[in-house]
Design a protein around this motif. Structure first.
Motif, short mmCIF file in Angstrom:
data_model
loop_
_atom_site.label_atom_id
_atom_site.label_comp_id
_atom_site.label_asym_id
_atom_site.label_seq_id
_atom_site.Cartn_x
_atom_site.Cartn_y
_atom_site.Cartn_z
N VAL A 14 0.83 -1.21 0.00
CA VAL A 14 0.00 0.00 0.00
C VAL A 14 0.86 1.25 0.00
N LEU A 15 1.93 1.25 0.78
CA LEU A 15 2.79 2.43 0.86
C LEU A 15 3.47 2.73 -0.48
N PHE A 16 3.86 1.69 -1.20
CA PHE A 16 4.46 1.93 -2.51
C PHE A 16 3.43 2.41 -3.51
N PHE A 17 2.18 1.96 -3.36
CA PHE A 17 1.12 2.49 -4.21
C PHE A 17 0.93 3.98 -3.93
N VAL A 18 0.90 4.36 -2.67
CA VAL A 18 0.75 5.76 -2.29
C VAL A 18 1.93 6.58 -2.82
N LEU A 19 3.13 6.00 -2.76
CA LEU A 19 4.31 6.69 -3.30
C LEU A 19 4.12 6.98 -4.79
N VAL A 26 2.76 15.22 -7.98
CA VAL A 26 3.77 16.28 -7.93
C VAL A 26 4.54 16.40 -9.25
N LYS A 27 4.04 15.69 -10.28
CA LYS A 27 4.63 15.76 -11.63
C LYS A 27 6.07 15.27 -11.67
N SER A 28 6.37 14.22 -10.89
CA SER A 28 7.71 13.64 -10.93
C SER A 28 7.96 13.01 -12.29
N ASP A 29 9.24 12.89 -12.66
CA ASP A 29 9.58 12.25 -13.93
C ASP A 29 9.72 10.73 -13.78
N ILE A 228 4.96 -5.33 -5.16
CA ILE A 228 5.31 -3.98 -4.74
C ILE A 228 5.64 -3.11 -5.96
N LEU A 229 6.46 -3.64 -6.87
CA LEU A 229 6.81 -2.89 -8.07
C LEU A 229 5.58 -2.59 -8.91
N PHE A 230 4.71 -3.60 -9.04
CA PHE A 230 3.51 -3.39 -9.85
C PHE A 230 2.63 -2.31 -9.26
N LEU A 231 2.48 -2.31 -7.94
CA LEU A 231 1.62 -1.32 -7.29
C LEU A 231 2.23 0.08 -7.34
N LEU A 232 3.54 0.17 -7.34
CA LEU A 232 4.18 1.47 -7.54
C LEU A 232 3.78 2.03 -8.90
N ASN A 233 3.80 1.19 -9.92
CA ASN A 233 3.39 1.61 -11.26
C ASN A 233 1.91 1.95 -11.30
N MET A 234 1.09 1.15 -10.62
CA MET A 234 -0.35 1.44 -10.57
C MET A 234 -0.62 2.76 -9.88
N GLY A 235 0.18 3.09 -8.88
CA GLY A 235 0.04 4.37 -8.21
C GLY A 235 0.32 5.53 -9.15
N LEU A 236 1.32 5.38 -10.00
CA LEU A 236 1.62 6.41 -10.99
C LEU A 236 0.44 6.61 -11.95
#
Length: 340
Positions: A14-19, A26-29, A228-236
């Motif tokens: 969940v935290l990586f999704f939020v990240l 914040v328009k990160s690259d 975790i990696l997949f959810l980071l991408n889903m968060g983006l």
């Protein structure tokens, strides 16, 4: 339930999704290469399917008949009720169909997060639940497209363009036989997610535990880390879709928050009715309360191009998906404990 929500919110997935959401806002690259994103999706589909197939090899057919019946009941009922509710809210037919298909289908990643949630709490569940994920993918898509053709067309003319004209439900045999074209069938039944899940499930079922030494290192031991990696991408992706939801008003936002709880509660009740364990009941609630952003959108893009992707995909990814990760899964767990 509050403690469960806090524990789930503080879990790595969940935290990586939020990240990812924060990075998008914040328009990160920060971006995932398209090839990596596709590879992570394929991995999760294969992992869920093959683990389910291996577990399914332990069961006889008579033990899974009732859970299959309950799953089909949910897959048929939810899109119909969603469509009725949206038409009552004065949403246009095509976008109503898009949301009915999306919310009647299932989110593989939400299901995967629920499995991690149960494993963290050391709660077991029936292995055939992974097979029910596959079973719930297509019915809502097929039912929604069937309803579109019934409500939108007869042999001549668009019924709903005339104000106050009630839909004419009568159809002749020729109309009925043309309800599904090749693209609809392909997207609903042979799309990437369904094909990989079903294929992996069958392979896992055929090889059984004999393949555990080969499968375990990649598809079991590394599952949580790759999720975790997949959810980071889903968060983006979800973060990019959030502004699109705000354009459609508070009613659609409320829809994206309430429908998961209603559908998930129905799933918990059905799970109890068919005699699942506590973990199985939680997963049935997750299946009924989640919304698709892979199979259903793929079918909708081909078959209902008039539906706005920013509504059905943005609502699914931007609202319902994070809501289920943070609130939904703990809610279904608490409800399952109360009713089981």
């Amino acid at each position: 339930m509050y403690d469960i929500m806090i524990q789930n919110l503080l879990s790595p997935v969940v935290l990586f999704f939020v990240l990812g959401v924060v990075a998008a806002l914040v328009k990160s690259d920060l971006k995932f290469p398209a090839g990596l994103s596709e590879a992570l999706s394929i991995y999760l589909l294969v992992a869920i399917g093959i683990k389910g197939g291996m577990e399914l090899s332990h069961y006889e057919l008579h033990t899974v008949i009732k859970p299959i019946a309950g799953t089909l009941l949910l897959g048929i009922t939810i899109p119909v009720l969603v469509l009725v509710a949206l038409l009552a809210m004065k949403m246009d037919l095509h976008n109503s169909i898009g949301l009915a298909a999306t919310y009647g289908s299932v989110s593989i990643v939400t299901y995967g997060a629920a499995i991690s949630f149960l494993e963290k709490k050391q709660i077991g569940y029936e292995g055939f639940m992974n097979a029910l994920v596959v079973l719930l993918e297509s019915p809502a898509i097929i039912i929604s497209l069937l309803l579109l053709r019934i409500l939108h067309k007869t042999d001549s003319g668009d019924l709903l363009n005339a104000p106050g004209t009630p839909p004419k439900l009568g159809m002749n045999f020729s109309s009925f036989m043309n309800l599904f074209d090749k693209e609809v069938l392909r997207d609903s039944l042979l799309g990437k997610s369904v094909l990989l899940l079903m294929g992996s499930l069958i392979i896992g079922w055929l090889v059984g535990q004999n393949a555990e030494s080969i499968v375990k290192p990649l598809f079991i031991d590394l599952y949580g880390s790759i999720l975790i990696l997949f959810l980071l991408n889903m968060g983006l992706i979800a973060g990019e879709r959030l502004p699109e939801i705000s354009k459609h008003g508070w009613k659609i936002l409320l829809f994206g928050l309430c429908v998961p709880l209603i559908g998930g509660s129905a799933g918990v009740l059905v799970g109890n009715w068919v005699g699942l364990s506590l973990g199985g009941v939680v997963l049935m609630g997750v299946l009924a309360g989640s919304s698709s952003y892979i199979a259903a959108p793929a079918a909708l893009r081909a078959s209902v191009p008039e539906a706005n992707p920013s509504i059905y995909l943005g609502l699914s990814l931007g609202v319902t998906f994070p809501f289920n990760l943070i609130v939904g899964i703990p809610f279904y767990f608490a409800l399952a404990q109360f009713t089981h």
